[in-house]
Design an enzyme around this catalytic site. Sequence first.
Site, PDB file in Angstrom:
ATOM      1  N   PRO A  20       0.839  -1.199   0.000  1.00 11.67           N
ATOM      2  CA  PRO A  20       0.000   0.000   0.000  1.00 11.67           C
ATOM      3  C   PRO A  20       0.873   1.248   0.000  1.00 11.67           C
ATOM      4  CG  PRO A  20       0.156  -0.882   2.213  1.00 11.67           C
ATOM      5  CD  PRO A  20       0.909  -1.841   1.322  1.00 11.67           C
ATOM      6  N   SER A  63      -3.826   1.956  -0.238  1.00 11.99           N
ATOM      7  CA  SER A  63      -3.600   2.840   0.911  1.00 11.99           C
ATOM      8  C   SER A  63      -4.836   3.661   1.252  1.00 11.99           C
ATOM      9  CB  SER A  63      -2.450   3.797   0.585  1.00 11.99           C
ATOM     10  OG  SER A  63      -2.378   4.828   1.546  1.00 11.99           O
ATOM     11  N   LEU A  79      -5.173   0.466   6.332  1.00 10.89           N
ATOM     12  CA  LEU A  79      -5.835   1.430   7.199  1.00 10.89           C
ATOM     13  C   LEU A  79      -4.836   2.256   8.000  1.00 10.89           C
ATOM     14  CD1 LEU A  79      -8.614   2.257   8.498  1.00 10.89           C
ATOM     15  CD2 LEU A  79      -8.151   0.482  10.206  1.00 10.89           C
ATOM     16  N   TYR A  80      -4.975   3.571   7.902  1.00  9.10           N
ATOM     17  CA  TYR A  80      -4.361   4.475   8.885  1.00  9.10           C
ATOM     18  C   TYR A  80      -5.479   4.905   9.818  1.00  9.10           C
ATOM     19  CZ  TYR A  80       0.145   5.340   6.513  1.00  9.10           C
ATOM     20  OH  TYR A  80       1.398   5.225   5.982  1.00  9.10           O
ATOM     21  N   THR A  99      -1.667  -0.388   9.437  1.00 10.59           N
ATOM     22  CA  THR A  99      -0.260   0.009   9.523  1.00 10.59           C
ATOM     23  C   THR A  99       0.018   0.493  10.940  1.00 10.59           C
ATOM     24  OG1 THR A  99      -0.163   0.525   7.190  1.00 10.59           O
ATOM     25  CG2 THR A  99       1.497   1.563   8.581  1.00 10.59           C
ATOM     26  N   LYS A 104       0.701  -4.361   9.674  1.00  8.67           N
ATOM     27  CA  LYS A 104       1.840  -4.016   8.810  1.00  8.67           C
ATOM     28  C   LYS A 104       2.841  -3.161   9.574  1.00  8.67           C
ATOM     29  CE  LYS A 104       3.016  -1.621   4.489  1.00  8.67           C
ATOM     30  NZ  LYS A 104       3.558  -0.310   4.824  1.00  8.67           N
ATOM     31  N   HIS A 108       8.508  -0.021   6.347  1.00  6.30           N
ATOM     32  CA  HIS A 108       7.859   1.078   5.634  1.00  6.30           C
ATOM     33  C   HIS A 108       8.840   1.638   4.584  1.00  6.30           C
ATOM     34  CE1 HIS A 108       4.120   3.610   6.530  1.00  6.30           C
ATOM     35  NE2 HIS A 108       4.595   4.186   5.456  1.00  6.30           N
TER      36      HIS A 108
HETATM   37  C1  LIG Z   1       5.813   7.077  -1.671  1.00  7.50           C
HETATM   38  C2  LIG Z   1       5.407   6.023  -0.680  1.00  7.50           C
HETATM   39  C3  LIG Z   1       4.191   6.141  -0.022  1.00  7.50           C
HETATM   40  C4  LIG Z   1       3.818   5.169   0.916  1.00  7.50           C
HETATM   41  N1  LIG Z   1       2.589   5.264   1.512  1.00  7.50           N
HETATM   42  C5  LIG Z   1       2.195   4.287   2.384  1.00  7.50           C
HETATM   43  C6  LIG Z   1       0.895   4.310   2.932  1.00  7.50           C
HETATM   44  O1  LIG Z   1       0.074   5.169   2.613  1.00  7.50           O
HETATM   45  N2  LIG Z   1       0.572   3.334   3.820  1.00  7.50           N
HETATM   46  C7  LIG Z   1       1.449   2.329   4.178  1.00  7.50           C
HETATM   47  O2  LIG Z   1       1.122   1.478   4.992  1.00  7.50           O
HETATM   48  N3  LIG Z   1       2.688   2.295   3.642  1.00  7.50           N
HETATM   49  C8  LIG Z   1       3.066   3.227   2.754  1.00  7.50           C
HETATM   50  N4  LIG Z   1       4.306   3.155   2.170  1.00  7.50           N
HETATM   51  C9  LIG Z   1       5.204   2.031   2.521  1.00  7.50           C
HETATM   52  C10 LIG Z   1       4.972   0.817   1.608  1.00  7.50           C
HETATM   53  O3  LIG Z   1       3.761   0.171   1.888  1.00  7.50           O
HETATM   54  C11 LIG Z   1       6.056  -0.244   1.784  1.00  7.50           C
HETATM   55  O4  LIG Z   1       6.119  -0.615   3.146  1.00  7.50           O
HETATM   56  C12 LIG Z   1       7.441   0.202   1.341  1.00  7.50           C
HETATM   57  O5  LIG Z   1       7.398   1.050   0.217  1.00  7.50           O
HETATM   58  C13 LIG Z   1       8.237  -1.049   1.000  1.00  7.50           C
HETATM   59  O6  LIG Z   1       9.550  -0.738   0.714  1.00  7.50           O
HETATM   60  P1  LIG Z   1      10.119  -0.588  -0.778  1.00  7.50           P
HETATM   61  O7  LIG Z   1       9.665   0.747  -1.265  1.00  7.50           O
HETATM   62  O8  LIG Z   1      11.594  -0.672  -0.575  1.00  7.50           O
HETATM   63  O9  LIG Z   1       9.570  -1.720  -1.619  1.00  7.50           O
HETATM   64  C14 LIG Z   1       4.687   4.100   1.214  1.00  7.50           C
HETATM   65  C15 LIG Z   1       5.897   3.987   0.524  1.00  7.50           C
HETATM   66  C16 LIG Z   1       6.257   4.925  -0.421  1.00  7.50           C
HETATM   67  C17 LIG Z   1       7.558   4.747  -1.151  1.00  7.50           C
END
Ligand SMILES: Cc1cc2nc3c(=O)[nH]c(=O)nc-3n(C[C@H](O)[C@H](O)[C@H](O)COP(=O)(O)O)c2cc1C
Length: 365
Positions: A79, A108, A130-131, A156, A228, A252
């Site tokens: 997400p 997300s 979910l946030y 999360t 998560k 994350h």
């Molecule tokens: C730009 C961006 C926005 C993200 N937004 C969310 C989010 O809204 N909710 C969430 O649980 N994780 C968010 N994440 C974390 C991702 O779910 C994930 O844990 C992470 O990107 C995994 O690592 P990787 O980018 O190295 O594959 C975000 C990641 C990025 C790069």
Amino acid sequence: MSDAPFSVYDYEARAKLTLPHDFWEFIEAGAMDESTTRRNRSAFEAIKLRPRFLRDVENRKLSTTVLGTEISFPVMVSPAGGHKIAHPDGELATAKGAGMSNTLMMLSTSSHYPMEEVVEAGTGPKWFQLYHRGYEITEMLVHRAEEAGFKAIVLTVDTPVPSPKERDVHNHYKNPFPLGNFLATGEELTAMSGTDEAPDWRPALVPPLTWKELEWLQGLTSLPLVLKGIRTAEDAHVAVESGVNGILVSTHGGRQIDQTMGAIEMLPEIVEASKGQAEVYLDSGVRRGSDVLKALALGARAVSVGRPLYWGLAVNGAEGVHGMLEVLRRELDHDLAACGQTSVEELEPNLVSVPAGWGPGQMYP
Ligand SMILES: Cc1cc2nc3c(=O)[nH]c(=O)nc-3n(C[C@H](O)[C@H](O)[C@H](O)COP(=O)(O)O)c2cc1C
């Protein structure tokens, strides 16, 4: 670079050429020193494969299930907020691309398109991330997600406070599009605080959920619950005791608390602590088929990718997301055979070596 991208890193390089600088930096950024973001990768590199040879590996099975739902290979989409920064069709294109690869997408809370439209846009299964932004908002989101056809709620847990990404502060980055799930509610500011969409030092506007409220959340829905961002055996233990159905081990992408281990380093202790009572998944730093294989060998049921989905989108929308996922499928299939394995669900023990001393509170390399 006229040929089709051949690796996930090819997608990254091309996305960089396409995206506006501040969008690019928002996607790449990690929190603080970005040490955890780097560690996600170096930890994968530190694990070594132990291939077995002289075996019949002609027929290979990549498909598996997550919480009972079949996916064509054990790579899902993490997400991540606001996909319109990478492509005008945003999450609709991501859903389509994931569906073309017959795998699961997690959507997300901070998506740019409303969850109902995203479900309609792609054929693959979906989980809703979910946030928690207050009891009423959470209740509204969970009920909508269940109604819309999401198959699980992914809470999360690693964002009790927002974490500044200094690149975003320097760029004065602001999420340029409204959040689709809140268009009608006027709750956008509350919904954004403390998430990846809030690059400054603002505190979250509502207190985070605690273990005490988990039962309340579970009581809102009949959908399974995945946590998560769990990073320790201690929390995994409480999670399992609380009856959660899945744990997504994640840093994350290094975007929240910095100076932790890489996600793959935390995996073994969490798998052990979950005692087979919850499925365990992993994201953060997955870029190669060999990363997928390493995670599965250490007990993950499936992995997911975050930044690569934006890279795929930026390169070619839904086709780009699909293409990026197919790169990982090809590499995983290759590595499976090259290591003498035939099924992602039946990897033999000792397929990987991990550095000595990995584990809770140990000295690390
Ligand atoms: C730009 C961006 C926005 C993200 N937004 C969310 C989010 O809204 N909710 C969430 O649980 N994780 C968010 N994440 C974390 C991702 O779910 C994930 O844990 C992470 O990107 C995994 O690592 P990787 O980018 O190295 O594959 C975000 C990641 C990025 C790069």
